[in-house]
Design an enzyme around this catalytic site. Structure first.
Site: not given
Ligand code: URA
Length: 423
Positions: A82, A161, A168, A183, A187
Site C-alpha cells: 500500500h 472506514d 474526515r 483507516s 482496509k
Molecule cells: N488513505 C486512507 O485510506 N485513509 C486515510 O486516512 C488517509 C489516506
C-alpha cells in the site's frame, strides 16, 4: 452507552474503553450515531491521539464492521503493498505482476484518486475494457491462476472506514496519525493478505511531507499489522518530484509497460525493486526481482492479469487530442520540479477528480521531458500538458507557476529509499 460521554472522554484526553470503542464504531456504521457526533469524536482524536492498545481496538472494530476476505484457498504466500500516495506513483502496476512472477500472490484492493494524487484504479481503467470490480470468488481465482489482481474494494471491506473517511475529508480531520493508520490498516487487514509492505512517502508530493510524522505513521501501521497477525514492513521513500516521467492515467500505464519491458526510469525501478524485495522477504520467497523484471516474465504476467480482467492492451492506449509544451526559460540544470504542482496540473487537465463521483479523463496528464538534475536549454520543452480540453491548460499552467527552477548546480535530493521499518 452514551455517544456524548464517549466524545467527552476523548475530548478531555482520556483513554476510551474497548467497549466504548466497539459500541461507537458499530453504532456509527449502522446509523445509530449521526455524522455530527462522529465528526466531534474524530476531532477529539485528532487533538488527543490514541494509546497503542486503544488504537488496536479501534482498528479491530473498523475491520469487524464488515467482512474479512478469506484467502485460505490461495496456494501461494499472499503479500500486498500500500502506498500513502504520490504523484506519478504507478508502482503498483509494475509491482503486482513482478511479485507474482516471483512466486507470490498479490491481492491488491485499490482506490480511485481524489485531489492531486492519482488512483490506481483510474490508471488501470485507461486500458480499454479493463474492469475493477471482482467478486471474492474471482479474486481467489485471479490469485491462484495469475498470481494477483488489482481491483476495487467491495462495500463489505471496512465499511466503517468508508463512512468515517468521507466525514474526515469534510471536517479537517484527515491528517491525524491514529486515524490515518487505522483507516489504511483496517482496509488492508480486511483484504485478507498475510503480509504487507507499506510505501510511506515523504516530500512535497506526499500527504505527510515531513520525515518525523511519516516515520510515526509508519511505526504505528507496522505495530497495527503485528497486532492483527499481518506481517508488515514500511519503506519510507522520497516524493519531491514526480516518480518516473508521467502523471496521468494512460500516460502512466504506458510508462509502466515500458518499465515491465525493461526500459523504465531509474527512480521508478529503484522504488519498485526496493518494495518487491521487502515483499518477497515477508512472503518467504528467495527470488531476485531485478532479474525477473529484466527477463520479461513480469510483463507477461501483467498482460495475462489485464486480459483476465477484460483489458484489451492490443487496442493500444487512448491519447490526448491536445498537447501543450512548456519550455525552459533559461539554460542550465533543472533544480526543481515540484511533485505537488505537477500533480495539481495533471488533475486540472482532467486526470483527477474534485468530488467522489466525477469522471476522470484517461488521456489527461503531464509528461516531464526533463527531471531535476538534467540539463535543459532555454526554449526547449520541459513538460508536455496532455488534455482533450484545451480550455484547461491555463489552470494547469497556473499550478506550475512556481514549480520549476533552473540553476547552475545539480540538486542533491538525498536517497530515494530513506528508511525501512519492520516489526
Ligand atoms: N488513505 C486512507 O485510506 N485513509 C486515510 O486516512 C488517509 C489516506
Amino acid at each position: 452507552m452514551d455517544a456524548v460521554e464517549i466524545i467527552r472522554t476523548k475530548r478531555d484526553g482520556h483513554r476510551l474503553s474497548d467497549d466504548q470503542i466497539r459500541w461507537f464504531i458499530e453504532a456509527y456504521s449502522t446509523d445509530r450515531v449521526p455524522d455530527y457526533q462522529a465528526a466531534a469524536l474524530a476531532m477529539a482524536v485528532f487533538w488527543r491521539g490514541m494509546a497503542p492498545d486503544e488504537l488496536s481496538t479501534w482498528t479491530r472494530a473498523m475491520i469487524d464492521s464488515g467482512e474479512r476476505l478469506d484467502l485460505s484457498a490461495v496456494g501461494r504466500p499472499t503479500v500486498d503493498k500500500h502506498s500513502t500516495g504520490g504523484v506519478g506513483d504507478k508502482v503498483s502496476l509494475v509491482l503486482v505482476p513482478l511479485v507474482a512472477a516471483c512466486g507470490a500472490a498479490v491481492p491488491q484492493l485499490s482506490g480511485r484518486g481524489l485531489g492531486h494524487t492519482g488512483g490506481t484504479l483510474d490508471k488501470m481503467e485507461a486500458i480499454p475494457g479493463w474492469r475493477a470490480d471482482l467478486t471474492p470468488t474471482e479474486m481467489v481465482a485471479m490469485l491462484n491462476e495469475h498470481g494477483g489482481f488489482i481491483a476495487g474494494a467491495t462495500a463489505d471491506i471496512a465499511p466503517a472506514d468508508r463512512r468515517l473517511y468521507a466525514l474526515r475529508d469534510v471536517t479537517a480531520t484527515v491528517e491525524s496519525i491514529p486515524l490515518i493508520a487505522s483507516s489504511i490498516m483496517s482496509k488492508k487487514i480486511a483484504e485478507g493478505t498475510a503480509a504487507l509492505v507499506l510505501d510511506v512517502k515523504i516530500g512535497s508530493g506526499a500527504f505527510l511531507p515531513e520525515l518525523d510524522r511519516a516515520r510515526r505513521l509508519a511505526e504505528t501501521m507496522v505495530r497495527l499489522g503485528a497486532d492483527h497477525g499481518v506481517r508488515t514492513t514500511a519503506v519510507i521513500t522520497r516524493m519531491d518530484t514526480v516518480l518516473g516521467r508521467t502523471a496521468g492515467n494512460a500516460l502512466e500505464v504506458a510508462e509502466a509497460l515500458d518499465t515491465l519491458g525493461g526500459d523504465g526510469p531509474d527512480d521508478l525501478v529503484e522504488v519498485t525493486l526496493a518494495l518487491a524485495r521487502e515483499m518477497l522477504v515477508l512472503a518467504g520467497l528467495d527470488a531476485d526481482p531485478a532479474a525477473v523484471l529484466a527477463s520479461g516474465a513480469a510483463r507477461a504476467v501483467f498482460e495475462e492479469q489485464v486480459a483476465a480482467q477484460g483489458g484489451r492492451l492490443d487496442e493500444g492506449l487512448p491519447a490526448a487530442a491536445h498537447v501543450h509544451e512548456v519550455t525552459a526559460t533559461a539554460s542550465g540544470v533543472l533544480t526543481r520540479l515540484d511533485a505537488r504542482a505537477v500533480g495539481v496540473a495533471a488533475w486540472r487537465l482532467g486526470a483527477g477528480r474534485s468530488t467522489k463521483d466525477e469522471p476522470v479523463s484517461p488521456v489527461a496528464g503531464v509528461v516531464c521531458r526533463a527531471k531535476p538534475g538534467e540539463e535543459v536549454r532555454a526554449g526547449e520543452p520541459l513538460l508536455e500538458l496532455h488534455t482533450d480540453d484545451p480550455g484547461r491548460v491555463d489552470a494547469a499552467l497556473a499550478a506550475l507557476a512556481d514549480a520549476i527552477a533552473v540553476g547552475d548546480e545539480p540538486p542533491s535530493p538525498g536517497p530515494l529509499v530513506v528508511e525501512v521499518i519492520g516489526d
